[in-house]
Scaffold this motif. Structure first.
Motif, PDB file in Angstrom:
ATOM      1  N   MET A   1       0.839  -1.201   0.000  1.00 56.04           N
ATOM      2  CA  MET A   1       0.000   0.000   0.000  1.00 56.04           C
ATOM      3  C   MET A   1       0.874   1.252   0.000  1.00 56.04           C
ATOM      4  O   MET A   1       0.612   2.215  -0.723  1.00 56.04           O
ATOM      5  CB  MET A   1      -0.906   0.016   1.238  1.00 56.04           C
ATOM      6  CG  MET A   1      -2.007  -1.012   1.238  1.00 56.04           C
ATOM      7  SD  MET A   1      -2.887  -1.035   2.825  1.00 56.04           S
ATOM      8  CE  MET A   1      -3.517   0.659   2.876  1.00 56.04           C
ATOM      9  N   ALA A   2       1.915   1.225   0.834  1.00 55.87           N
ATOM     10  CA  ALA A   2       2.814   2.382   0.936  1.00 55.87           C
ATOM     11  C   ALA A   2       3.543   2.639  -0.377  1.00 55.87           C
ATOM     12  O   ALA A   2       3.845   3.795  -0.711  1.00 55.87           O
ATOM     13  CB  ALA A   2       3.821   2.149   2.063  1.00 55.87           C
ATOM     14  N   PHE A   3       3.838   1.595  -1.134  1.00 62.46           N
ATOM     15  CA  PHE A   3       4.513   1.742  -2.427  1.00 62.46           C
ATOM     16  C   PHE A   3       3.694   2.651  -3.340  1.00 62.46           C
ATOM     17  O   PHE A   3       4.244   3.507  -4.047  1.00 62.46           O
ATOM     18  CB  PHE A   3       4.701   0.370  -3.064  1.00 62.46           C
ATOM     19  CG  PHE A   3       5.547   0.357  -4.308  1.00 62.46           C
ATOM     20  CD1 PHE A   3       6.919   0.153  -4.219  1.00 62.46           C
ATOM     21  CD2 PHE A   3       4.979   0.539  -5.555  1.00 62.46           C
ATOM     22  CE1 PHE A   3       7.702   0.127  -5.363  1.00 62.46           C
ATOM     23  CE2 PHE A   3       5.750   0.513  -6.707  1.00 62.46           C
ATOM     24  CZ  PHE A   3       7.121   0.313  -6.611  1.00 62.46           C
TER      25      PHE A   3
ATOM     26  N   SER B   1      -2.625 -13.096  -2.216  1.00 64.16           N
ATOM     27  CA  SER B   1      -2.838 -11.791  -2.842  1.00 64.16           C
ATOM     28  C   SER B   1      -1.635 -10.875  -2.634  1.00 64.16           C
ATOM     29  O   SER B   1      -1.241 -10.133  -3.539  1.00 64.16           O
ATOM     30  CB  SER B   1      -4.105 -11.134  -2.294  1.00 64.16           C
ATOM     31  OG  SER B   1      -4.027 -10.937  -0.897  1.00 64.16           O
ATOM     32  N   THR B   2      -1.016 -10.940  -1.454  1.00 64.34           N
ATOM     33  CA  THR B   2       0.189 -10.144  -1.208  1.00 64.34           C
ATOM     34  C   THR B   2       1.338 -10.643  -2.077  1.00 64.34           C
ATOM     35  O   THR B   2       2.125  -9.845  -2.594  1.00 64.34           O
ATOM     36  CB  THR B   2       0.571 -10.188   0.275  1.00 64.34           C
ATOM     37  OG1 THR B   2      -0.518  -9.681   1.059  1.00 64.34           O
ATOM     38  CG2 THR B   2       1.821  -9.360   0.553  1.00 64.34           C
ATOM     39  N   GLY B   3       1.431 -11.950  -2.255  1.00 62.21           N
ATOM     40  CA  GLY B   3       2.457 -12.499  -3.137  1.00 62.21           C
ATOM     41  C   GLY B   3       2.303 -11.985  -4.561  1.00 62.21           C
ATOM     42  O   GLY B   3       3.299 -11.657  -5.225  1.00 62.21           O
ATOM     43  N   ARG B   4       1.070 -11.895  -5.035  1.00 62.90           N
ATOM     44  CA  ARG B   4       0.843 -11.357  -6.379  1.00 62.90           C
ATOM     45  C   ARG B   4       1.241  -9.889  -6.455  1.00 62.90           C
ATOM     46  O   ARG B   4       1.814  -9.429  -7.460  1.00 62.90           O
ATOM     47  CB  ARG B   4      -0.626 -11.536  -6.769  1.00 62.90           C
ATOM     48  CG  ARG B   4      -1.019 -12.996  -7.012  1.00 62.90           C
ATOM     49  CD  ARG B   4      -2.384 -13.103  -7.666  1.00 62.90           C
ATOM     50  NE  ARG B   4      -3.451 -12.636  -6.799  1.00 62.90           N
ATOM     51  CZ  ARG B   4      -4.108 -13.414  -5.940  1.00 62.90           C
ATOM     52  NH1 ARG B   4      -3.784 -14.695  -5.837  1.00 62.90           N
ATOM     53  NH2 ARG B   4      -5.088 -12.922  -5.193  1.00 62.90           N
ATOM     54  N   GLU B   5       0.958  -9.132  -5.399  1.00 64.02           N
ATOM     55  CA  GLU B   5       1.375  -7.728  -5.361  1.00 64.02           C
ATOM     56  C   GLU B   5       2.889  -7.609  -5.464  1.00 64.02           C
ATOM     57  O   GLU B   5       3.411  -6.748  -6.184  1.00 64.02           O
ATOM     58  CB  GLU B   5       0.915  -7.082  -4.060  1.00 64.02           C
ATOM     59  CG  GLU B   5      -0.554  -6.779  -3.962  1.00 64.02           C
ATOM     60  CD  GLU B   5      -0.887  -6.088  -2.654  1.00 64.02           C
ATOM     61  OE1 GLU B   5      -1.456  -4.989  -2.693  1.00 64.02           O
ATOM     62  OE2 GLU B   5      -0.569  -6.637  -1.583  1.00 64.02           O
ATOM     63  N   VAL B   6       3.590  -8.442  -4.709  1.00 65.51           N
ATOM     64  CA  VAL B   6       5.058  -8.412  -4.715  1.00 65.51           C
ATOM     65  C   VAL B   6       5.583  -8.644  -6.135  1.00 65.51           C
ATOM     66  O   VAL B   6       6.478  -7.937  -6.607  1.00 65.51           O
ATOM     67  CB  VAL B   6       5.616  -9.469  -3.739  1.00 65.51           C
ATOM     68  CG1 VAL B   6       7.114  -9.685  -3.954  1.00 65.51           C
ATOM     69  CG2 VAL B   6       5.341  -9.044  -2.298  1.00 65.51           C
TER      70      VAL B   6
ATOM     71  N   THR C   1      -8.972  -2.641   2.377  1.00 65.94           N
ATOM     72  CA  THR C   1      -7.911  -3.482   1.837  1.00 65.94           C
ATOM     73  C   THR C   1      -7.282  -4.228   3.001  1.00 65.94           C
ATOM     74  O   THR C   1      -7.263  -3.718   4.130  1.00 65.94           O
ATOM     75  CB  THR C   1      -6.867  -2.650   1.070  1.00 65.94           C
ATOM     76  OG1 THR C   1      -5.874  -3.510   0.498  1.00 65.94           O
ATOM     77  CG2 THR C   1      -6.187  -1.627   1.962  1.00 65.94           C
ATOM     78  N   GLU C   2      -6.790  -5.438   2.756  1.00 63.21           N
ATOM     79  CA  GLU C   2      -6.259  -6.264   3.845  1.00 63.21           C
ATOM     80  C   GLU C   2      -5.272  -7.262   3.270  1.00 63.21           C
ATOM     81  O   GLU C   2      -5.535  -7.874   2.235  1.00 63.21           O
ATOM     82  CB  GLU C   2      -7.400  -6.999   4.538  1.00 63.21           C
ATOM     83  CG  GLU C   2      -7.035  -7.650   5.853  1.00 63.21           C
ATOM     84  CD  GLU C   2      -6.817  -6.639   6.960  1.00 63.21           C
ATOM     85  OE1 GLU C   2      -5.675  -6.604   7.477  1.00 63.21           O
ATOM     86  OE2 GLU C   2      -7.746  -5.885   7.313  1.00 63.21           O
ATOM     87  N   GLY C   3      -4.117  -7.419   3.942  1.00 62.73           N
ATOM     88  CA  GLY C   3      -3.134  -8.381   3.477  1.00 62.73           C
ATOM     89  C   GLY C   3      -3.478  -9.798   3.885  1.00 62.73           C
ATOM     90  O   GLY C   3      -3.534 -10.706   3.070  1.00 62.73           O
TER      91      GLY C   3
END
Length: 415
Positions: free
Chosen positions: A158-160, A186-191, A323-325
């Protein structure tokens, strides 16, 4: 094995919960743990408070505090900066973000952290460094030519988007890591989308919860705990819990909007809201007349054991996040046998049992809360069992064992 964790903030957050759990599991397996993190330490009273927290959170670890404020010439950091403008339980209201730092202030942050990191590393001599959040700390560690891994919690992704200036720092931190542990698919996909890293460097770990604290109990005295917190909730009322920051990100405003809809039809639903932050900072000034605070109670930031007691007298828990990790708080509620009402954000909906709604839909939240409140006993008991069974699939011991496999690989690469 000696393992050094670094945290962007202090205790009482999701990342702090992860570090605390890993510390417990790893020390039980005979490993040594040190944790490096920032704290405001301006006087003896605050120093004593920090010392007390070290006994409460990860007491088996060696606590290495990086004290704020920082000063160098005419540059001062009055407190540690946050990645996004969400409240932090160990920081001041309205604490600044990295986005607000001048170039000189950012430079002081990085150089001071490197100096403190060198002190800790020279003394502790870690075999493994694990940085929490793909952000400034792992970037600074990389500049010291130190091997490290990093954990992506979603707030850093989110900060990115929030802070363009920090994007090159975060990208370099990600690309320099031996592994990036993502707390959800979902966080892995964001990365993968944000940092241009190899997919074999990204490891989805999930999260766990403390099953010795969050479990079904039939010995909680509802009347006594209501008296303890001064809550005038009638014994026949439906209790709905929420645990998280009082922020727009967590959807606290959506709860107050939904409460208005519920109270137009009934007056027997009470919300108990645990968390840090100033409520007014999370609300829209133009919608003040639409928020209903009646039957909404705010005990503030509380120890896990107290939250677990309230879960055990509640009917359900809610997490209407924008939004939630991952949402460890939801897992903790399910561990007490509570169904969840959650939003479709990519993290929570991977495991939640209860109801899934869209973010910012207060009508759907009101409907879901009402439906579970009125659910027939047999149907509710089956849903509660499903929630408990789903929660128990998430185990800190299994996550710790997985971590050790990757730590062994990192050590092997150094040899």
């Amino acid at each position: 094995m000696r393992i050094l964790f670094t945290m962007t903030g202090s205790w009482g957050t999701g990342s702090g919960t992860v570090v605390e759990a890993l510390t417990r599991e790893l020390t039980e397996r005979g490993h040594e743990i040190a944790v490096l993190y920032p704290e405001r330490v301006r006087n003896d009273e605050e120093a004593a408070e920090v010392a007390a927290l070290s006994e409460e959170h990860a007491p088996a670890a060696r606590h290495e505090v990086w004290p704020f404020p920082l000063e160098q010439g005419d540059v001062e950091l009055y407190t540690f900066p946050l990645m996004i403008a969400d409240p932090n339980p160990r920081n001041v209201r309205g604490a600044w973000t990295f986005k607000e730092l001048s170039e000189d202030e950012l430079s002081l942050y990085l150089s001071s952290f490197q100096e403190r990191f060198r002190e800790v590393a020279n003394d502790f001599d870690p075999d493994i460094v694990e940085c929490h959040h793909v952000w400034a700390m792992p970037y600074a560690v990389k500049q010291l030519n130190q091997q490290y891994c990093v954990v992506a919690h979603h707030s850093d992704q989110m900060a990115f988007h929030y802070d363009e200036r920090m994007q090159p720092y975060a990208t370099e931190a990600a690309q320099g890591a031996e592994y990036i542990f993502a707390v959800s698919e979902s966080t892995g996909r964001e990365v993968m989308d944000l940092y241009d890293v190899r997919d074999d460097n990204v490891v989805v770990t999930g999260n766990g919860y403390d099953q010795s604290v969050f479990y079904p109990r039939d010995d909680v005295d509802r009347a006594a705990i209501m008296r303890e917190f001064g809550l005038g909730i009638p014994p026949e009322a439906t209790v709905v819990t929420f645990a998280g920051k009082l922020s727009r990100t967590k959807g606290i405003d959506t709860i107050l909007l939904a409460n208005r809809r519920i109270r137009e039809e009934r007056d027997d639903v009470h919300f108990v809201i645990f968390g840090t932050g100033a409520l007014e900072d999370a609300l829209d000034e133009d919608r003040q007349d639409e928020y209903d605070r009646e039957n909404v109670h705010f005990p503030g930031h509380q120890p896990y054991a107290k939250i677990a007691q309230f879960h055990n007298v509640a009917r359900m828990s809610i997490m209407p996040s924008r939004t939630e990790g991952f949402g460890i708080a939801g897992l903790e509620a399910m561990g007490c046998g509570l169904p969840l009402v959650i939003t479709r954000t990519g993290g929570l909906d991977a495991y939640a049992e209860g109801a899934v709604i869209e973010p910012e839909d207060d009508a759907a939240l009101a409907e879901a809360v009402t439906r579970i409140a009125d659910m027939p006993a047999g149907e509710y008991e089956a849903l509660s069992e499903d929630a408990l069974e789903a929660a128990r699939r998430f185990s800190w011991p299994a996550i710790a064992e997985q971590r050790l496999e990757y730590f062994d690989a990192m050590i092997g690469e150094k040899v």
